[in-house]
Each structure stands twice: as C-alpha cells, then as structure tokens.
Write an enzyme that holds these catalytic residues in place. Structure first.
Site, PDB file in Angstrom:
ATOM      1  N   SER A   1      -4.087   4.006  -3.957  1.00  0.00           N
ATOM      2  CA  SER A   1      -4.235   3.078  -5.073  1.00  0.00           C
ATOM      3  C   SER A   1      -5.511   3.398  -5.863  1.00  0.00           C
ATOM      4  O   SER A   1      -5.666   4.526  -6.330  1.00  0.00           O
ATOM      5  CB  SER A   1      -4.221   1.636  -4.531  1.00  0.00           C
ATOM      6  OG  SER A   1      -4.016   0.701  -5.556  1.00  0.00           O
TER       7      SER A   1
ATOM      8  N   ASP B   1       6.957   1.932  -7.485  1.00  0.00           N
ATOM      9  CA  ASP B   1       5.711   1.295  -7.073  1.00  0.00           C
ATOM     10  C   ASP B   1       5.327   0.266  -8.126  1.00  0.00           C
ATOM     11  O   ASP B   1       5.138   0.621  -9.295  1.00  0.00           O
ATOM     12  CB  ASP B   1       4.612   2.349  -6.937  1.00  0.00           C
ATOM     13  CG  ASP B   1       3.318   1.810  -6.345  1.00  0.00           C
ATOM     14  OD1 ASP B   1       2.946   0.668  -6.672  1.00  0.00           O
ATOM     15  OD2 ASP B   1       2.677   2.541  -5.582  1.00  0.00           O
TER      16      ASP B   1
ATOM     17  N   HIS C   1       4.235  -0.247  -2.521  1.00  0.00           N
ATOM     18  CA  HIS C   1       2.920   0.305  -2.818  1.00  0.00           C
ATOM     19  C   HIS C   1       2.348   0.927  -1.553  1.00  0.00           C
ATOM     20  O   HIS C   1       1.975   0.232  -0.615  1.00  0.00           O
ATOM     21  CB  HIS C   1       2.015  -0.819  -3.326  1.00  0.00           C
ATOM     22  CG  HIS C   1       0.699  -0.362  -3.864  1.00  0.00           C
ATOM     23  ND1 HIS C   1       0.585   0.660  -4.778  1.00  0.00           N
ATOM     24  CD2 HIS C   1      -0.571  -0.799  -3.620  1.00  0.00           C
ATOM     25  CE1 HIS C   1      -0.696   0.830  -5.086  1.00  0.00           C
ATOM     26  NE2 HIS C   1      -1.413  -0.029  -4.387  1.00  0.00           N
TER      27      HIS C   1
END
Length: 496
Positions: free
Chosen positions: A211, A429, A458
């Site tokens: 991320s 995602d 995710h």
C-alpha cells in the site's frame, strides 16, 4: 455503531553465507536490542526471538548533526546463519505503525525460506507510534472521518468539508509538535530506512512494502539504488504516492471491487435479503445510501448516516473474510435497525489520533494538492456521476489543500537504477487500484516486473490465496529469480 469502531474502520481502512559489512564512509550506530513491548503485535502472537530497539536519526537529513529523533525498530533474526542473505526491511502501509509487522507477516504465512534468508525488520515511520509521535490535537469528531473524506451530496457539502479541512490543517500547523511538520515525508522516511540499514551493518537492504509502503519502497530505491537489493512492492500506489489523484482513484477501486461483494450477497440472498442478482445488490447500495442521507439510523453508540455507510462499505471491501460482516451491517440498516457492536473497535481505535495526524503530516508534505474550492466541487460533481458508488467521497477535500508549502520538491520515481523491483497487484483492489499500479510500473520502466493476480481485495503477499503470485514473490526474495516479463496469474493460479 460504536464511535471507536467507526474510527478504526475509517483509519484502517506487502543467499550469501557472509553478512555484508558497511563501507568505510559509514559508521553504524548500534541499536540496543531488548524484548519488544507486549502490545507491539496486537492481535497476533509475538514470534520467539523478536526484539525491539531505538535508533537516533536527524529530524532534518540536510543537517545530520542537528536535532535528532527516535525511530523505533524491530528485528526477527534468521535462525539459519548459513542461509542468511541479509536484512528485509518491511512496511505495512498506512502510513501506520510497522513495529509489529514482522509478527503479522509470520502469522499470515511468511514462508520459512524467507525467514531463514533474512533478518526481518519492522519500524514505526517518523512521527507515528513509538517514533517521536506527532499530533494535530484532533477531536473525536474529527477522527471519525479519518483520512477518508466524506461523501459529498452537493457543492455545499464540499464547502463544509473544505472549512473543516482548513481548520484541521491549522491545528496541525499550531500543535505542540508543529516544529516537526516540515520534516515528515515519505522521502525522509526512506532516508530513515537507509539509516536503519547502516545501523544494522548492511551494505544493501531488501524490502517488502504494501500500500503506502509501495511508495516508500519506490522512493527508497530511487534515492538509494546502489543500496537496494531485492525490492517487493505489493498493492501499488501510482508514481505520485498518496496524492489527490490517488484519492480519486478510490472511486475506480470501489467500482472494480464491488462486483465481488455483490456476487457474494446475491448468492446468499436467502440470508441477507439484499438482492437476487449483483445488479439488485448494487441498486440496494444506492438506495440505502440515499435513504440514510435523509434519515440516519440511530443507536446508543452512534449515528449511521449515508456518509458512514459508504465509508464502512469501502473499508470492508478490503478482504473477503469481511464480506459476511458487511452484508450483516447492510441487512440491519435495510431494516432500519442498528447493527450489533462489532468486535475489536476499541483496540483498533487506540492511538488513532496520532495515526491520523501522522498520516496528514506525511502525505500533505509529499505533493501539492489543489487549492481552489471550485476544483473540488467540479471534480466531486463529475465523479459522483462517473463513479456513483464512491466518487463523491474520493474527489472531496483533504486538509492537504491548506497545508504549508513543503520544503522539498517531491522525489520523482524514474527508470534509473538496477532491475531489482518486483511489483505484485490484485486486479480488483479498492484502495490501490490496478490503474495506479500501472502508472508506477510505467515510471519504473525496465527496473520493474509486475505480476497481477485475478483476485480482489487489498494485499497480495503472503496472505493472498493466489499461489501463483505468492510463489513469484518467494522465489524472488529467496533465490533472486524474478520473472523475465510481466505476467498474469489467473484465479486458478496459473500464469499467463
């Protein structure tokens, strides 16, 4: 919904035998290791032998002898010195605390071959957790929005959010930790990582980040290409990191991911009663959002309005195990009843003020955000139509619009450096959509190879179910075998 739980959801809302030494130009600063605090790895077991320590780094890396700050570091050392390659720096994204991340990686299945090959290193980014924490003096009401702007029904909602964002930015700039504000950024966090590398006595460092951690890793290998060993970037932000364009991409991400949830709910219509088909489930979302905008559902623990409904839906699209919980929330709200309290809210919300404040300090310094209210009002109006599920939230205002001018220009990711980057990315995602990953992949050029996985959610490695994608990461970290080209892993985990 308990207020603390809503905060938690919205805030939360990856071999040489010899140990390399350091160059003559670097004298490592020793980290004194001791047992980690018991609360470092909340929710997962503490691995045997995991240690924690503190490293001093310059607040301003341009002034190495100036004011120093503390960076909290953890280490899970390899138990196989004959197989040990070096160190694997890690980051879970956020920006959030990463001190306990090695424990999380072990709990979610990091292969033994990786644990044998590296000392796995975690750390709290500067300003967050135990690394000289910062504050914006946020109230509980300000924390409810976290770092996700609320859904704006009209231009007046955008103006209201703008006023709130300006006040929040002013609070950050006048808080007791405001002197640190100019120096918190992803680039300076990457420089801290290089100080960690040097303190550990390593000529190079490998890295695995997810991320926001992909932007951190991208900047690290951009700033320090010759000190980068094997770089894994999981669930990727675009080349600009967490900027306004990234916020707007959430809307595309929700559109990409929502069909997975809609299929699950439709397949279980007899349990949830929310629609026999995915199209009916999508219509139910729009209906519930509009209904809760006009008539929120009250409970002793909070108010379920349309804003909170959309934010919770966004957060619970992150992982498949959350789908039954989300469907149950919808079912209660559809019956005009407050959902039962969900477990873990109080613990997850602990430290939320520092977490949200630290994120603002970092992301707002990283890039220039639009200053014009009219720009946000226009973009919200466009994205509300283009992306009806979440567009009017993703395009809304952040405090970054009113942030002081950064002291450093953003570091640009380029194709200059060794070909040692492996990107892994889910097709669907919600938080870091494929569209952003493709932008970073293009910026890296021949430096990177990207493996995509036909799955939603995710995060790919190591918790993902796609063994094809997981295998690619493990082979790269352990053996240095990186795919020769970009490839795709189907849902059946076969590369093509």
């Amino acid at each position: 919904m308990r207020r603390t739980l809503s905060i938690a959801i919205i805030v939360a809302a990856v071999a040489t035998v010899m140990v390399p030494g350091v160059s003559q130009a670097e004298t490592p600063t020793a980290i004194k290791w001791s047992d980690c605090p018991a609360d470092v790895a909340k929710g997962v077991p503490m691995p045997e032998g995991m240690q924690c320590g503190t490293l001093k780094v310059p607040l301003d890396h341009r002034d190495p002898d100036g004011k120093q700050i503390d960076i909290a570091v953890s280490r899970l050392a390899s138990k196989k010195p004959e197989q040990r390659r070096g160190v694997l720096l890690t980051n879970p994204g956020g920006p959030s605390s990463g001190l306990g991340y090695p424990a999380f990686l072990v709990a979610t299945g990091l292969p033994k071959s990786v644990l044998d090959s590296y000392d796995v290193i975690g750390f709290d980014p500067r300003g967050i957790g135990r690394s000289t924490p910062v504050t914006c003096d946020l109230t509980v009401a300000q924390l409810v929005d976290g770092n996700i702007p609320p859904y704006a029904r009209n231009a007046a909602d955008v103006a209201k959010r703008a006023a709130e964002s300006k006040k929040l930015a002013e609070q950050c700039a006048s808080s007791k930790t405001a002197s640190m504000l100019p120096f918190l950024s992803t680039a300076n966090t990457a420089r801290d990582m290089d100080k960690i590398r040097a303190a550990l006595g390593e000529e190079k460092a490998s890295y695995a980040g997810a991320s926001w951690g992909t932007h951190l890793g991208a900047l690290y290998t951009t700033l320090f290409p010759d000190r980068s060993d094997r770089i894994v970037l999981d669930s990727n932000l675009d080349k600009g990191g967490w900027d306004y364009a990234s916020d707007r991409l959430w809307s595309q991400g929700v559109e990409d991911r929502f069909p997975d949830f809609a299929k699950y709910v439709a397949a279980n219509h007899r349990e949830y009663g929310l629609g026999w088909t995915p199209a009916q489930v999508r219509s139910k979302y729009l209906e519930l959002g509009a209904r809760l905008d006009k008539k929120p559902v009250e409970s002793p623990d909070g108010t379920f309005d349309g804003k909170l409904f959309r934010q919770i839906t966004f957060g619970f699209l992150y992982g498949a195990p959350q789908m039954p919980v989300l469907a149950s929330v919808w079912k209660s709200l559809d019956a005009n009843q407050a959902p039962p309290p969900l477990p873990g809210g109080d613990d997850a919300a602990a430290g939320a003020e520092n977490l949200v404040s630290g994120r603002y300090y970092i992301i707002c310094n990283d890039s220039s955000w639009p200053k014009s209210l009219a720009t946000y009002q226009r973009n919200v109006a466009i994205d509300r139509i283009k992306y009806p599920l979440f567009g009017a939230a993703g395009a809304n205002v952040q405090p970054c619009a009113y942030w002081p001018k950064a002291i450093e220009k953003p570091v640009q990711v380029t194709d200059e450096g060794p070909s040692n980057v492996l990107m892994v990315q889910n097709l669907r995602d919600p938080a870091t959509p494929l569209a952003g990953a493709l932008g970073l992949r293009k910026a890296f050029g021949d430096r990177a190879v990207m493996v995509t996985a036909d799955q939603g959610g995710h995060g790919v490695y190591p918790m993902g179910k796609n063994q094809c994608a997981n295998h690619a990461v493990t082979q790269f970290l352990v053996k240095g075998e990186r795919p020769a080209r970009d490839y795709h892993c189907t849902a059946a985990a076969e590369p093509r």
